[in-house]
Every structure is written in C-alpha cells, then in structure tokens.
Design a protein around this motif. Sequence first.
Motif, PDB file in Angstrom:
ATOM      1  N   ILE A 199       0.839  -1.183   0.000  1.00  0.00           N
ATOM      2  CA  ILE A 199       0.000   0.000   0.000  1.00  0.00           C
ATOM      3  C   ILE A 199       0.879   1.239   0.000  1.00  0.00           C
ATOM      4  N   PHE A 200       0.548   2.153  -0.868  1.00  0.00           N
ATOM      5  CA  PHE A 200       1.157   3.476  -0.856  1.00  0.00           C
ATOM      6  C   PHE A 200       0.026   4.456  -0.601  1.00  0.00           C
ATOM      7  N   ILE A 201       0.077   5.094   0.559  1.00  0.00           N
ATOM      8  CA  ILE A 201      -1.074   5.888   0.972  1.00  0.00           C
ATOM      9  C   ILE A 201      -1.339   7.042   0.014  1.00  0.00           C
ATOM     10  N   SER A 202      -0.341   7.403  -0.775  1.00  0.00           N
ATOM     11  CA  SER A 202      -0.543   8.491  -1.728  1.00  0.00           C
ATOM     12  C   SER A 202      -1.596   8.128  -2.770  1.00  0.00           C
ATOM     13  N   THR A 203      -1.846   6.847  -2.951  1.00  0.00           N
ATOM     14  CA  THR A 203      -2.815   6.400  -3.951  1.00  0.00           C
ATOM     15  C   THR A 203      -4.167   6.037  -3.346  1.00  0.00           C
ATOM     16  N   TYR A 204      -4.313   6.244  -2.041  1.00  0.00           N
ATOM     17  CA  TYR A 204      -5.551   5.921  -1.347  1.00  0.00           C
ATOM     18  C   TYR A 204      -6.140   7.163  -0.692  1.00  0.00           C
ATOM     19  N   THR A 205      -7.424   7.140  -0.482  1.00  0.00           N
ATOM     20  CA  THR A 205      -8.048   8.073   0.448  1.00  0.00           C
ATOM     21  C   THR A 205      -7.876   7.468   1.835  1.00  0.00           C
ATOM     22  N   MET A 206      -7.271   8.244   2.725  1.00  0.00           N
ATOM     23  CA  MET A 206      -7.016   7.773   4.082  1.00  0.00           C
ATOM     24  C   MET A 206      -7.984   8.444   5.045  1.00  0.00           C
TER      25      MET A 206
ATOM     26  N   TYR B 295      -9.498   5.111  18.353  1.00  0.00           N
ATOM     27  CA  TYR B 295      -9.343   5.764  17.061  1.00  0.00           C
ATOM     28  C   TYR B 295      -8.695   4.796  16.073  1.00  0.00           C
ATOM     29  N   TYR B 296      -9.305   4.731  14.889  1.00  0.00           N
ATOM     30  CA  TYR B 296      -8.852   3.818  13.850  1.00  0.00           C
ATOM     31  C   TYR B 296      -8.457   4.584  12.594  1.00  0.00           C
ATOM     32  N   CYS B 297      -7.406   4.132  11.945  1.00  0.00           N
ATOM     33  CA  CYS B 297      -7.123   4.649  10.611  1.00  0.00           C
ATOM     34  C   CYS B 297      -7.578   3.616   9.588  1.00  0.00           C
ATOM     35  N   ALA B 298      -7.880   4.099   8.410  1.00  0.00           N
ATOM     36  CA  ALA B 298      -8.416   3.231   7.371  1.00  0.00           C
ATOM     37  C   ALA B 298      -8.000   3.753   6.004  1.00  0.00           C
ATOM     38  N   ALA B 299      -7.962   2.851   5.032  1.00  0.00           N
ATOM     39  CA  ALA B 299      -7.567   3.210   3.675  1.00  0.00           C
ATOM     40  C   ALA B 299      -8.657   2.782   2.709  1.00  0.00           C
ATOM     41  N   ARG B 300      -8.961   3.685   1.788  1.00  0.00           N
ATOM     42  CA  ARG B 300     -10.011   3.417   0.793  1.00  0.00           C
ATOM     43  C   ARG B 300      -9.483   3.668  -0.613  1.00  0.00           C
ATOM     44  N   GLY B 301      -9.632   2.691  -1.465  1.00  0.00           N
ATOM     45  CA  GLY B 301      -9.240   2.891  -2.849  1.00  0.00           C
ATOM     46  C   GLY B 301     -10.258   3.775  -3.552  1.00  0.00           C
TER      47      GLY B 301
ATOM     48  N   THR C 270     -16.778  12.919  -0.837  1.00  0.00           N
ATOM     49  CA  THR C 270     -17.239  13.273   0.502  1.00  0.00           C
ATOM     50  C   THR C 270     -18.304  12.299   0.995  1.00  0.00           C
ATOM     51  N   GLN C 271     -19.064  11.745   0.096  1.00  0.00           N
ATOM     52  CA  GLN C 271     -20.083  10.779   0.513  1.00  0.00           C
ATOM     53  C   GLN C 271     -19.450   9.445   0.861  1.00  0.00           C
ATOM     54  N   SER C 272     -18.601   8.962  -0.008  1.00  0.00           N
ATOM     55  CA  SER C 272     -17.969   7.651   0.224  1.00  0.00           C
ATOM     56  C   SER C 272     -17.039   7.679   1.425  1.00  0.00           C
ATOM     57  N   ASN C 273     -16.427   8.822   1.668  1.00  0.00           N
ATOM     58  CA  ASN C 273     -15.493   8.915   2.801  1.00  0.00           C
ATOM     59  C   ASN C 273     -16.166   8.597   4.123  1.00  0.00           C
ATOM     60  N   LEU C 274     -17.463   8.835   4.198  1.00  0.00           N
ATOM     61  CA  LEU C 274     -18.181   8.634   5.448  1.00  0.00           C
ATOM     62  C   LEU C 274     -18.515   7.177   5.726  1.00  0.00           C
ATOM     63  N   GLY C 275     -18.473   6.357   4.701  1.00  0.00           N
ATOM     64  CA  GLY C 275     -18.965   4.993   4.841  1.00  0.00           C
ATOM     65  C   GLY C 275     -17.928   3.992   5.283  1.00  0.00           C
ATOM     66  N   LEU C 276     -18.172   3.356   6.410  1.00  0.00           N
ATOM     67  CA  LEU C 276     -17.234   2.357   6.927  1.00  0.00           C
ATOM     68  C   LEU C 276     -16.998   1.241   5.913  1.00  0.00           C
ATOM     69  N   THR C 277     -18.045   0.838   5.237  1.00  0.00           N
ATOM     70  CA  THR C 277     -17.922  -0.292   4.317  1.00  0.00           C
ATOM     71  C   THR C 277     -17.151   0.071   3.054  1.00  0.00           C
TER      72      THR C 277
END
Length: 126
Positions: free
Chosen positions: A28-35, A93-99, A104-111
């Motif tokens: 994983i390279f966080i530069s390519t993900y929404t964190m 507190y948790y960090c997470a990575a999303r491809g 703004t809508q998708s950022n809110l969704g845990l899934t």
Amino acid sequence: QVQLVESGGGLVQAGGSLRLSCAASGRIFISTYTMGWFRQAPGKEREFVAAISGRNTQYADSLKGRFTISRDNAKNMLYLQMNSLKPEDTAVYYCAARGGTFSTQSNLGLTKYDYWGQGTQVTVSS
C-alpha cells in the motif's frame, strides 16, 4: 499484505492535545488511497472523524477547527492532530484506507474502506 498500525493514543486532560500516527506497510502506498480516521466510543457506533486524499480534506462537522488530518507520503504515514480535547473525544481511534477517488459521501462509509488498523485508545479526563 497490508498493515495499518496506529499509535500515539493515551490519557490526556481536557484541553490537552494528542497526535495520532498511522503507519502503513505492505502493498500500500497511501498516496494512492483516500485515508481516513474513525473513532468508536464505548457503547456507540464507529463514526467518521476525517479523511484526506491529495490536497482534499474532510472533517466531521463537530470536529472542525480542533482536529487536523495530514500525511507524509514519503514515510507512508497518516496523522491526526487533536487539540482542545474534550471528555467526549474519548474513544478508540482507527485509521483506514479506501481505494478510489476522494468522495465526501464515500469517505463517510465504513464499508467503503478496504483496510483498517487495530485502533489506539484515547482517553480524555475531565
């Protein structure tokens, strides 16, 4: 294999500050993900705190002005600076990575998130 490991949590008095870190490793390279950062207080659902992708940032409305999300792509690190902490900020507190692109809508969704860390406890005493 992807690993996200949070650190920096602890016990702090109300009004104090903490800086959380999230170290990403593996494929994983966080530069390519929404964190993102999320938190879960006892007896409550996990909730969105903040997200970052490129120059875009997003915060939960109630946390704007107190929390700042940032990242260091070269170090593959994500941060959350938390100021003026309140007892109600007590949570894991948790960090997470999303491809995918910043949304703004998708950022809110845990899934919507592909990878999660194990969490770090933040306790704010009154």
